[in-house]
Write an enzyme that holds these catalytic residues in place. Structure first.
Site, PDB file in Angstrom:
ATOM      1  N   LYS A  44      16.728 -13.165   3.971  1.00  0.00           N
ATOM      2  CA  LYS A  44      17.449 -13.146   2.779  1.00  0.00           C
ATOM      3  C   LYS A  44      17.302 -12.137   1.864  1.00  0.00           C
ATOM      4  CE  LYS A  44      16.963 -18.025   3.024  1.00  0.00           C
ATOM      5  NZ  LYS A  44      16.093 -18.869   2.337  1.00  0.00           N
TER       6      LYS A  44
ATOM      7  N   LYS B  54      14.002  -9.186  11.699  1.00  0.00           N
ATOM      8  CA  LYS B  54      15.017 -10.194  11.657  1.00  0.00           C
ATOM      9  C   LYS B  54      15.848 -10.259  10.521  1.00  0.00           C
ATOM     10  CE  LYS B  54      11.680 -13.165   8.919  1.00  0.00           C
ATOM     11  NZ  LYS B  54      11.203 -14.490   8.571  1.00  0.00           N
TER      12      LYS B  54
ATOM     13  N   LYS C 115       0.809  -1.188   0.161  1.00  0.00           N
ATOM     14  CA  LYS C 115      -0.061  -0.108   0.046  1.00  0.00           C
ATOM     15  C   LYS C 115       0.972   1.277  -0.048  1.00  0.00           C
ATOM     16  CE  LYS C 115      -0.733   1.193   4.689  1.00  0.00           C
ATOM     17  NZ  LYS C 115      -1.766   1.207   5.879  1.00  0.00           N
TER      18      LYS C 115
HETATM   19  P1  TYM Z   1      12.580 -19.943   5.042  1.00  0.00           P
HETATM   20  O1  TYM Z   1      13.064 -20.323   3.935  1.00  0.00           O
HETATM   21  O2  TYM Z   1      12.213 -18.322   5.176  1.00  0.00           O
HETATM   22  O3  TYM Z   1      13.362 -19.960   6.294  1.00  0.00           O
HETATM   23  C1  TYM Z   1      13.903 -21.464   6.533  1.00  0.00           C
HETATM   24  C2  TYM Z   1      14.234 -21.609   8.299  1.00  0.00           C
HETATM   25  O4  TYM Z   1      14.987 -20.656   8.780  1.00  0.00           O
HETATM   26  C3  TYM Z   1      13.953 -19.948  10.122  1.00  0.00           C
HETATM   27  N1  TYM Z   1      14.499 -18.602   9.958  1.00  0.00           N
HETATM   28  C4  TYM Z   1      14.967 -17.884  10.977  1.00  0.00           C
HETATM   29  N2  TYM Z   1      15.200 -18.339  12.364  1.00  0.00           N
HETATM   30  C5  TYM Z   1      15.521 -17.308  13.190  1.00  0.00           C
HETATM   31  N3  TYM Z   1      16.152 -16.032  12.888  1.00  0.00           N
HETATM   32  C6  TYM Z   1      15.993 -15.740  11.701  1.00  0.00           C
HETATM   33  N4  TYM Z   1      16.294 -14.474  11.289  1.00  0.00           N
HETATM   34  C7  TYM Z   1      15.428 -16.629  10.560  1.00  0.00           C
HETATM   35  N5  TYM Z   1      15.108 -16.500   9.281  1.00  0.00           N
HETATM   36  C8  TYM Z   1      14.331 -17.616   8.956  1.00  0.00           C
HETATM   37  C9  TYM Z   1      12.680 -20.078   9.636  1.00  0.00           C
HETATM   38  O5  TYM Z   1      11.781 -20.023  10.851  1.00  0.00           O
HETATM   39  C10 TYM Z   1      12.694 -21.588   8.829  1.00  0.00           C
HETATM   40  O6  TYM Z   1      12.551 -22.425   9.939  1.00  0.00           O
HETATM   41  N6  TYM Z   1       7.503 -21.218   5.340  1.00  0.00           N
HETATM   42  C11 TYM Z   1       8.996 -21.766   5.248  1.00  0.00           C
HETATM   43  C12 TYM Z   1       9.377 -23.330   4.446  1.00  0.00           C
HETATM   44  C13 TYM Z   1       8.506 -24.025   4.508  1.00  0.00           C
HETATM   45  C14 TYM Z   1       8.354 -24.958   5.610  1.00  0.00           C
HETATM   46  C15 TYM Z   1       7.440 -25.735   4.947  1.00  0.00           C
HETATM   47  C16 TYM Z   1       8.962 -24.995   6.803  1.00  0.00           C
HETATM   48  C17 TYM Z   1       7.771 -24.421   3.485  1.00  0.00           C
HETATM   49  N7  TYM Z   1       7.127 -25.757   3.770  1.00  0.00           N
HETATM   50  C18 TYM Z   1       7.060 -27.105   5.960  1.00  0.00           C
HETATM   51  C19 TYM Z   1       8.605 -26.226   7.412  1.00  0.00           C
HETATM   52  C20 TYM Z   1       7.566 -27.225   6.768  1.00  0.00           C
HETATM   53  C21 TYM Z   1      10.019 -20.626   5.066  1.00  0.00           C
HETATM   54  O7  TYM Z   1       9.653 -19.572   4.553  1.00  0.00           O
HETATM   55  O8  TYM Z   1      11.285 -20.680   5.415  1.00  0.00           O
END
Ligand code: TYM
Length: 344
Positions: free
Chosen positions: A213, A210, A120
């Site tokens: 990427k 946080k 937005k």
């Molecule tokens: P993704 O790819 O964003 O991140 C992968 C994992 O890293 C953790 N994470 C963090 N933990 C602590 N501090 C941070 N700054 C930080 N950034 C990322 C995330 O919690 C994650 O565990 N939706 C998920 C991917 C996914 C998934 C799934 C996970 C798809 N299907 C089924 C579990 C089960 C994701 O975007 O992760």
């Protein structure tokens, strides 16, 4: 018997937040698993597509991540490691779940709300506007629920705390399916989150958000493939505060607290113990220690990553074998799902 499932998006080389918040936990779970436990780790290309990805970049990132996962110690002879998009059952189950998931539930997801809020900002007095956002982004958590519930109904999901709401939704969907398509036996047990305390790692440039990427400033994150000098310079320039001495105070001193969290995680100790070593010391000393600990922790994996990256044939084989195993496993659940809904 536990079925452990987790995923990571191939949107670039994983960073320290991914590692300390999730990936290191995957390796620990694999190490401590009982022989009957099953572990599956997926590189989720279909999730990555919800934001625009240049195809070449996406393709490179998925290979990079596979190499990183192997380099940190995920063992393909023990865990099933595979690319999500090699198993069409994920999208089939996601579609079925789309048809039982209320739109209102998805609108309440904070990930969706933050995308909306960002979109937005395109005009000063613009309303919240969904028109520029795609359906995939909206349905993202449904695909995630399908990932989890597909594999002999995974019950244990190691993720960082930013995924808690998605995990809750997967329980809601599992429950909805069970109630809509009742039989003697409930098809889906409700999955639970596994996290090692909650280690949310923050951006080195803006410690109120946080580590991610996608943040534009590359010095806000440490990549698992960074060299020692890159790690040192990013930590040296990490934003802290001008209060003298070191205390653990996440509310008033988020940058300092973040460095302590990182150091405690690297040393596998409680943050209170870590901070007790800094009486009478300053940020310079803390940053030097964090640098040393992170460099030390990532040294081995980085070397192994460089080696594996050259071995394209091995990576291809691991991906292929993982996909074959994943497909066979998920087919058991899918047959039952198709039968229950009347689409066998
Ligand atoms: P993704 O790819 O964003 O991140 C992968 C994992 O890293 C953790 N994470 C963090 N933990 C602590 N501090 C941070 N700054 C930080 N950034 C990322 C995330 O919690 C994650 O565990 N939706 C998920 C991917 C996914 C998934 C799934 C996970 C798809 N299907 C089924 C579990 C089960 C994701 O975007 O992760």
């Amino acid at each position: 018997r536990r079925v452990i499932f987790s995923g990571i998006q191939p949107t670039g080389v994983p960073h320290l937040g991914n590692y300390l918040g999730a990936l290191a936990n995957w390796v620990k779970l694999q190490r401590d698993a009982l022989p009957e436990d099953e572990l599956l780790f997926s590189i989720v290309g279909w999730h990555a597509m919800t934001l625009p990805q240049p195809p070449k970049q996406l393709s490179d990132a998925r290979t990079d991540i596979l190499a990183v996962l192997l380099a940190i110690g995920i063992d393909p002879t023990r865990s099933i490691i595979f690319h999500q998009e090699h198993n069409p059952n994920h999208t089939e189950l996601a579609w079925i779940f789309n048809c039982i998931t209320p739109v209102g539930k998805l609108r309440r997801m904070t990930t969706w709300k933050s995308r909306l809020a960002a979109s937005k900002n395109q005009g000063d007095d613009a309303e919240m506007d969904e028109t520029g956002l795609n359906v995939g982004l909206f349905a993202y958590p449904v695909l995630q629920a399908a990932d989890i519930l597909l594999y002999n109904r995974a019950t244990h999901v190691p993720v960082g705390d930013d995924q808690t709401q998605h995990l809750e939704l997967s329980r809601v969907i599992a429950d909805q399916f069970n109630r809509n398509f009742k039989a003697k036996r409930q098809l889906f047990p409700l999955p639970t989150q596994l996290s090692t305390s909650s280690k949310r790692i923050l951006s080195l440039r803006d410690p109120t958000s946080k580590m991610s990427k996608s943040a534009p400033d590359a010095s806000s994150r440490i990549l698992l493939t960074d060299s020692s000098s890159q790690i040192a310079s990013k930590i040296r320039s990490a934003v802290t505060d001008s209060i003298s001495g070191i205390t653990y105070d996440p509310v008033n001193r988020p940058g300092t607290a973040n460095l302590l969290t990182i150091l405690a995680a690297c040393n596998d100790e409680d943050v209170n113990k870590t901070v007790s070593g800094y009486v009478g010391k300053n940020h310079g000393a803390l940053k030097a220690d964090v640098t040393e600990a992170v460099v030390e922790m990532l040294k081995g994996p980085r070397k192994e990553y460089e080696r594996l990256k050259m071995d394209k044939e091995y990576l291809r084989r691991v991906a292929q074998e993982g996909a074959d195993k994943a497909r066979v496993k998920s087919e058991v659940t899918m047959m039952e799902v198709r039968e229950r809904i009347g689409l066998l």
